[in-house]
Design a protein around this motif. Structure first.
Motif, short mmCIF file in Angstrom:
data_model
loop_
_atom_site.label_atom_id
_atom_site.label_comp_id
_atom_site.label_asym_id
_atom_site.label_seq_id
_atom_site.Cartn_x
_atom_site.Cartn_y
_atom_site.Cartn_z
N TYR A 1 0.84 -1.20 0.00
CA TYR A 1 0.00 0.00 0.00
C TYR A 1 0.88 1.25 0.00
O TYR A 1 0.65 2.20 -0.75
CB TYR A 1 -0.88 -0.04 1.25
CG TYR A 1 -2.07 0.89 1.25
CD1 TYR A 1 -2.70 1.25 0.07
CD2 TYR A 1 -2.58 1.38 2.45
CE1 TYR A 1 -3.81 2.08 0.08
CE2 TYR A 1 -3.68 2.20 2.47
CZ TYR A 1 -4.29 2.55 1.28
OH TYR A 1 -5.38 3.37 1.30
N LEU B 1 -3.01 15.78 -8.03
CA LEU B 1 -2.99 14.71 -7.02
C LEU B 1 -4.24 14.72 -6.15
O LEU B 1 -4.87 13.68 -5.95
CB LEU B 1 -1.76 14.85 -6.13
CG LEU B 1 -0.49 14.18 -6.63
CD1 LEU B 1 0.62 14.35 -5.62
CD2 LEU B 1 -0.75 12.70 -6.89
N LEU C 1 -8.11 2.31 -4.41
CA LEU C 1 -7.60 1.29 -5.31
C LEU C 1 -6.40 0.57 -4.70
O LEU C 1 -6.28 -0.65 -4.80
CB LEU C 1 -7.19 1.95 -6.63
CG LEU C 1 -7.36 1.11 -7.88
CD1 LEU C 1 -8.79 0.61 -8.00
CD2 LEU C 1 -6.99 1.93 -9.10
N GLY C 2 -5.53 1.35 -4.04
CA GLY C 2 -4.37 0.74 -3.40
C GLY C 2 -4.79 -0.24 -2.32
O GLY C 2 -4.27 -1.37 -2.24
N VAL D 1 2.50 6.41 -7.27
CA VAL D 1 1.52 7.15 -8.07
C VAL D 1 1.95 8.60 -8.30
O VAL D 1 1.97 9.05 -9.45
CB VAL D 1 0.12 7.06 -7.44
CG1 VAL D 1 -0.82 8.07 -8.08
CG2 VAL D 1 -0.43 5.67 -7.60
N THR E 1 -7.46 13.06 -7.38
CA THR E 1 -7.39 11.62 -7.62
C THR E 1 -7.08 10.83 -6.35
O THR E 1 -7.19 9.61 -6.34
CB THR E 1 -6.30 11.29 -8.67
OG1 THR E 1 -5.13 12.01 -8.33
CG2 THR E 1 -6.75 11.68 -10.06
N ALA E 2 -6.69 11.54 -5.28
CA ALA E 2 -6.25 10.85 -4.06
C ALA E 2 -7.27 9.84 -3.53
O ALA E 2 -6.89 8.70 -3.20
CB ALA E 2 -5.87 11.87 -2.99
N VAL F 1 2.47 1.75 -3.43
CA VAL F 1 1.52 2.28 -4.41
C VAL F 1 1.36 3.78 -4.21
O VAL F 1 1.44 4.57 -5.16
CB VAL F 1 0.16 1.57 -4.29
CG1 VAL F 1 -0.89 2.30 -5.12
CG2 VAL F 1 0.27 0.14 -4.76
N ALA F 2 1.18 4.19 -2.93
CA ALA F 2 0.95 5.60 -2.65
C ALA F 2 2.19 6.44 -2.97
O ALA F 2 2.09 7.64 -3.21
CB ALA F 2 0.55 5.79 -1.19
N LEU G 1 -0.56 12.29 -0.63
CA LEU G 1 -1.27 12.53 -1.88
C LEU G 1 -2.07 13.83 -1.84
O LEU G 1 -2.97 14.03 -2.65
CB LEU G 1 -2.20 11.34 -2.19
CG LEU G 1 -1.49 10.02 -2.46
CD1 LEU G 1 -2.48 8.87 -2.55
CD2 LEU G 1 -0.69 10.10 -3.74
N ILE H 1 -7.10 6.72 -5.67
CA ILE H 1 -5.83 6.00 -5.55
C ILE H 1 -5.76 5.27 -4.22
O ILE H 1 -5.36 4.10 -4.15
CB ILE H 1 -4.65 6.98 -5.68
CG1 ILE H 1 -4.62 7.58 -7.08
CG2 ILE H 1 -3.34 6.29 -5.36
CD1 ILE H 1 -3.78 8.82 -7.19
N LEU H 2 -6.20 5.95 -3.15
CA LEU H 2 -6.11 5.33 -1.83
C LEU H 2 -7.04 4.12 -1.75
O LEU H 2 -6.70 3.10 -1.14
CB LEU H 2 -6.46 6.36 -0.75
CG LEU H 2 -5.37 7.42 -0.57
CD1 LEU H 2 -5.88 8.59 0.26
CD2 LEU H 2 -4.13 6.82 0.08
#
Lengths: 218, 210, 249
Positions: free
Chosen positions: A26, A44, A54-55, A33, A47-48, A29-30, A117, A51-52
């Protein structure tokens, strides 16, 4: 049921149990990205939430193939069938153990990663709340997927293929709650829907999981 | 107490391999299953254990009577021997008492704090067999229990089975060697090999489809 | 023999082969006729829409494929339930046979939608709820087919895919509502409903019904054909297994 849960927690924490691997994933990934999309706060921040989420979803997914595979290899599952514990309860214990060892740590670190992010501060508590409400669904659905593929030699890619479409509603509602909070809107509605999906999964999926296990143990 | 199965037809995968299996098992009695590889010993044991549903016939063991010990040993590498036994004892509701009886039956006290990963193959097998004691179940279903045991440990296993039988238990054991259990009933599984007609009767695609 | 017994008797592989063999030419014929007439009528002999121009004619492929894409899943759900409850092998095989057809129809609906979307909305793809739902439906088909292919034992595969189909159906519906919640979209409402006059004018409507029937017949024909193939495959396995069993060891 507590015996099984306790055993799984102990196994996860012992050396070689793989505790923390999902957490590390995790974190990576963070970190990756922003390296990919650029450091600009303006790109950022919006989309944060996605992304968080999805991660977290991928981190959960990666640890699923061992939920039942190890227990099948060493004969533990064979021993569980004649045990007084119904297989549905065993499935619940396995899912709960997965949630406690894999998903819960993700919930704890998520706000920290939100800082990386540039997630707006007012969305942080909602990020934690949405993940807390949604990750049980991820664990219980994932356990069902693991039960479907437990008999297969190379099942982990198939497992992702089966589980990811089932993750869609949780991802949609969970990420939407965080997005709304980040935009200053009321996140209560998607948050409640996320929790509803989790509750439904916790209540009903163990039956499907146990059915799949029985088929695979024949 | 009397247990057993009546007129059982068993399937391995899609194929019907055994038919008309009738076994009666009284308390204090052990049955040794014989037969060449592939004759269906494992299939029969898994059916008796409730893992594989029978095609026809009835299994007279309630699911809460049996303990199944298969090829895999059911031990977790990262846990110590005593922890492993305790997990099985707790799962079957016998608790600390059951785990201690199990360790005593196979003389596992010296190994109690050893992680299962650090055991030799024979020691693992002993710990695995001790699980049967830990379950507290009256009917043991054992599949090749003596694999990787030396002569002394086979004798210990036989002693554990005898003690179980004397306490009113029963056992069905698939094995190739002489266990030294004394007078036991030997059943040749190949006598139950499914006839072609039965295999065909349970195959929905046995008759020409067009 | 009661009526229901007589209906279930057709689930016997041999009887199913006889029945499907008799239906098949008619299904193919109906499909060819309806699709031939409907598509030529629709493409060549209907006026252009005053707003959408000639691009509107893609509905003669788009709407029926979308309709079949969803209903193929319902058929699989039904067949899975029949398998789980009554253990009719033909039912499980029919579900297996329908999945790739459903997937192709889903992809066709998405592709025709994209082609139509370009002149209408100015983009091939938008994350509209309906489009998104269809993309997700395609993923469900892919997972279902992959599970069938991955499990070796045919009965276990039938059981596992049936359980997946049941659980997947619930999540597919949830995903549909999630997608709606997530993004209120550009897509027009259903093209066909009982009060059709306010949706699509009569001139477009009549050939559309023909192509719908045509695609329906095509689906039936393809599924029957594929089910027959699956039954023959199982028969072959059965013969091979028997040959193995009877071979001198």
């Amino acid at each position: 049921m507590l015996t099984l849960l306790h055993r799984d927690l102990r196994l996860a924490l012992r050396a070689g149990g793989g505790f923390g691997q999902a957490l590390g994933f995790y974190l990576i990934v963070a970190t990756l990205v922003p390296l990919g999309v650029g450091p600009d706060r303006a790109t950022l921040a919006p989309t944060a939430p996605g992304i968080l989420w999805l991660g977290a979803l991928l981190a959960c997914l990666l640890s699923l193939d061992r939920v039942f595979a190890l227990d099948r290899e060493d004969g533990t599952l064979d021993g569980l069938v004649p045990a007084p514990l119904p297989l549905e309860a065993a499935a619940t214990a396995k899912a709960a153990a997965h949630w406690l060892t894999t998903a819960l740590p993700l919930v704890v670190v998520a706000p920290g990663l939100g800082l990386l992010l540039s997630l707006p501060a007012q969305a942080m508590p909602w990020l934690a709340a949405a993940l807390l409400a949604g990750t049980p669904a991820l664990s219980w659905i994932g356990t069902f997927g693991a039960a479907l593929t437990v008999g297969l030699k190379r099942g982990s890619l198939l497992l992702s293929l089966l589980v990811l479409p089932l993750y869609v509603p949780t991802l949609v509602f969970g990420a939407d709650a965080v997005r709304r909070a980040a935009q200053g809107l009321d996140p209560a509605q998607p948050l409640l829907l996320t929790a509803a999906i989790s509750l439904g999964c916790v209540a009903l999926l163990p039956f499907a999981t146990a059915a799949a296990l029985r088929i695979n143990l024949r | 107490m009397e247990w057993g199965c009546h007129d059982l037809t068993c399937r391995r995968g899609e194929a019907v391999v055994l038919e008309r299996v009738t076994l009666a098992l009284r308390a204090g009695e052990a049955i040794v299953l014989r037969g060449p590889n592939g004759s269906g010993k494992t299939t029969l044991l898994r059916t008796l254990a409730g893992l594989t549903p029978p095609v026809a016939g009835t299994v007279g063991f309630g699911a809460d009577l049996v303990a199944y010990g298969g090829h895999a040993d059911g031990l977790k590498d990262q846990l110590t021997v005593s922890e492993n036994l305790r997990v099985w004892a707790d799962l079957y509701g016998t608790g600390r008492d059951g785990a201690e009886r199990a360790a005593a039956a196979y003389d596992l006290a010296p190994l109690a704090e050893r992680r299962a990963a650090d055991l030799s193959a024979g020691q693992r097998r002993r710990a695995s067999l001790a699980r049967m004691v830990a379950t507290g179940r009256p009917v043991w279903l054992l599949d090749e229990p003596t694999v990787s045991l030396d002569a002394a440990q086979v004798a210990r296993f036989a002693a554990a089975v005898r003690a179980h039988l004397e306490a009113g238990g029963a056992a069905v054991i698939a094995t190739h060697i002489d266990l030294g259990l004394g007078a036991v009933r030997e059943v040749d599984v190949s006598a139950f090999a499914a006839r072609r007609a039965v295999a065909v009767a349970h195959d929905p695609f046995a008759e020409a489809v067009e | 023999m009661s009526l229901s017994d007589r209906i279930w008797a057709w689930a016997n592989p041999r009887k199913f082969m006889a029945l499907s063999g008799a239906i098949l030419p008619w299904a193919w014929g109906l499909a060819a006729l309806c699709l031939g007439v409907g598509l030529i009528w629709g493409f060549a002999f209907t006026p252009d829409d005053f707003r959408m121009g000639s691009s509107v004619k893609i509905i003669y492929v788009h709407v029926p494929t979308a309709f079949i894409a969803i209903n193929a899943w319902f058929m699989m759900l039904l067949a899975s339930l029949v398998w789980l409850v009554r253990r009719h092998h033909v039912s499980a095989l029919a579900a297996r046979a329908a999945a790739p057809v459903g997937l192709v129809m889903t992809v066709a609906a998405l592709a025709t939608g994209a082609i139509w979307g370009k002149p209408m909305w100015g983009t091939y793809w938008a994350w509209d709820p309906r489009l998104t739902s269809f993309l997700i439906l395609a993923l469900f088909y892919v997972g279902y087919i992959a599970l069938w292919e991955a499990v070796e034992s045919p009965d276990a595969a039938a059981d596992l895919t049936s359980v997946l189909c049941l659980v997947g159906s619930v999540f597919a519906v949830l995903s549909r509502y999630a997608a709606q919640f997530w993004n209120q979209g550009l897509h027009q409402g259903a093209s066909l409903s009982l009060d059709a006059e306010e949706n699509v004018a009569d001139v477009f409507w009549q050939p559309l019904v023909l192509t719908l029937v045509g695609f329906g017949a095509l689906f039936v024909a393809l599924v029957l054909q594929r089910t027959r193939t699956e039954i023959r495959v199982r028969r072959l396995h059965s013969l091979k297994a028997r040959a193995r069993a009877e071979a001198p060891a």
